[in-house]
Design an enzyme around this catalytic site. Structure first.
Site, PDB file in Angstrom:
ATOM      1  N   ASN A  66      -9.302 -13.451   2.244  1.00 18.41           N
ATOM      2  CA  ASN A  66      -9.044 -14.768   1.644  1.00 18.41           C
ATOM      3  C   ASN A  66      -7.558 -15.054   1.660  1.00 18.41           C
ATOM      4  OD1 ASN A  66     -11.741 -15.048   0.832  1.00 18.41           O
ATOM      5  ND2 ASN A  66     -11.354 -14.286  -1.232  1.00 18.41           N
ATOM      6  N   GLY A 111      -9.799  -1.572 -17.231  1.00 14.35           N
ATOM      7  CA  GLY A 111      -8.514  -2.234 -17.457  1.00 14.35           C
ATOM      8  C   GLY A 111      -7.598  -1.389 -18.315  1.00 14.35           C
ATOM      9  N   ASP A 113      -8.719  -4.125  -7.065  1.00  8.28           N
ATOM     10  CA  ASP A 113      -8.657  -3.803  -5.630  1.00  8.28           C
ATOM     11  C   ASP A 113      -7.581  -2.742  -5.359  1.00  8.28           C
ATOM     12  OD1 ASP A 113     -10.569  -5.791  -5.240  1.00  8.28           O
ATOM     13  OD2 ASP A 113      -9.017  -7.334  -5.066  1.00  8.28           O
TER      14      ASP A 113
HETATM   15  O1  RIB Z   1      -9.728  -9.272  -6.684  1.00 12.08           O
HETATM   16  C1  RIB Z   1      -8.791 -10.279  -6.445  1.00 12.08           C
HETATM   17  C2  RIB Z   1      -9.235 -11.088  -5.263  1.00 12.08           C
HETATM   18  O2  RIB Z   1     -10.428 -11.764  -5.589  1.00 12.08           O
HETATM   19  C3  RIB Z   1      -8.268 -12.162  -4.859  1.00 12.08           C
HETATM   20  O3  RIB Z   1      -7.343 -11.726  -3.909  1.00 12.08           O
HETATM   21  C4  RIB Z   1      -9.170 -13.280  -4.367  1.00 12.08           C
HETATM   22  O4  RIB Z   1      -8.998 -13.585  -3.031  1.00 12.08           O
HETATM   23  C5  RIB Z   1     -10.592 -12.830  -4.689  1.00 12.08           C
HETATM   24  O5  RIB Z   1     -11.232 -12.324  -3.595  1.00 12.08           O
END
Ligand code: RIB
Length: 308
Positions: A11, A224, A254
């Site tokens: 994205n 978290g 991520d």
């Molecule tokens: O986890 C964060 C991500 O969630 C962002 O980078 C956005 O693109 C969505 O995919």
């Protein structure tokens, strides 16, 4: 060198910073805006690559400016893009993100665009290269049939599979999810997927039992600022958080997955990988944006010297 394949989304993040959301019908001035590279799959791939892993990405982008931007970014970060394809006539995935500057919390919309075009046949197309990787990493921003096919592919070739069920999709088959070697949700995702409350560690353990009834091997729940909980058939282990002053938590989950994947494939030690991932994710929330907040290996080493 050990290899990781990320099969997932790309994205472009459109991030607005402000001290509150606009109400319905209200126009509100916000503080600032930036555009960054994102997508849960891409973020995880870039985090692992920044730490030195060889990362093969399977993803789709549109034939627009954001597609070009995403491809250049992968190349700049050293991610192998031989299976990142442009799809004609569709937009690259985008994610409008709002970050509350008072609380550092975020809310994210995703428009999947080309991510919806990543199909099981793309996995078959990559088979010869893909079957040599040590870990396949998956999330839920691409079609579920592709995720299931990737899990089957991992099992067929004896490759370990990690599934990060984000964003949570209620239709996810728990049969499939529990075939993975590692299932790594946050508390909210665990609640949606099991239908059980998760407000305390005891409740999280109760919710986890649903997954172990389906044969799961390893559950890692990211919580978290509360740290993380790793449950396997043999043990339960709580890892304390690394305390920092958070300014933007976007992409922290991520960061955790990418870093865990790097250290797990390098060392084979789950607990070491969790501790490294907690520190890496903590450092990421001290910077703005998603990938833009991920430290280099050198900056991460420096941080660990002072904080662990
Ligand atoms: O986890 C964060 C991500 O969630 C962002 O980078 C956005 O693109 C969505 O995919």
């Amino acid at each position: 060198m050990k290899k990781i394949a990320v099969i997932g989304s790309t994205n472009v993040d459109l991030i607005t910073y402000g001290n509150r959301f606009a109400k319905g019908g209200e126009t509100l001035e916000a503080e600032s805006f930036c555009i960054g590279n994102g997508g849960k799959g891409a973020n995880q791939a870039v985090a692992a690559a920044k730490l030195g892993s060889h990362v093969l990405m399977l993803s789709k982008v549109g034939d627009d400016q954001f597609g070009e931007m995403s491809l250049s970014n992968y190349q700049a970060q050293g991610v192998d893009t031989q299976f990142v394809e442009k799809v004609a006539g569709i937009s690259t995935g985008v994610a409008p993100i709002f970050v509350n500057t008072e609380t550092s919390q975020n809310s994210i919309l995703i428009v999947k665009g080309a991510n919806n075009c990543l199909l099981p046949s793309d996995i078959d197309h990559a088979e010869e290269t893909l079957k040599s990787v040590d870990l396949i990493v998956l999330q839920l921003e691409v079609p579920l049939e592709t995720v299931y096919h990737a899990i089957d592919f991992g099992q067929k070739h004896g490759i370990k599979v990690l599934l990060n069920p984000a964003p949570a999709v209620a239709e996810l088959s728990l049969e499939y999810a529990c075939k993975c070697d590692f299932f790594v949700p946050n508390e909210t995702e665990l609640e949606i997927l099991t239908g059980k409350p998760v407000s305390t560690v005891d409740e999280i353990k109760q919710a986890a039992s649903v997954l172990f009834e389906h044969g799961l091997k390893n559950l890692i729940v990211t919580m978290g600022s509360q740290g993380s909980l790793w449950i396997s058939n043999e043990q339960e282990r709580l890892t304390a958080p690394v305390k920092v002053n958070a300014i933007d938590t976007s992409g922290a989950g991520d960061a955790f997955i990418g870093c865990f994947s790097h250290f797990f494939t390098q060392t084979g030690d789950v607990q070491v990988a969790i501790e490294k991932a907690s520190a890496f994710a903590a450092l990421s929330v001290t910077g703005k944006g998603t990938q833009s907040s991920y430290p280099t290996a050198a900056a991460f080493n420096e941080f660990q010297k002072n904080n662990i």
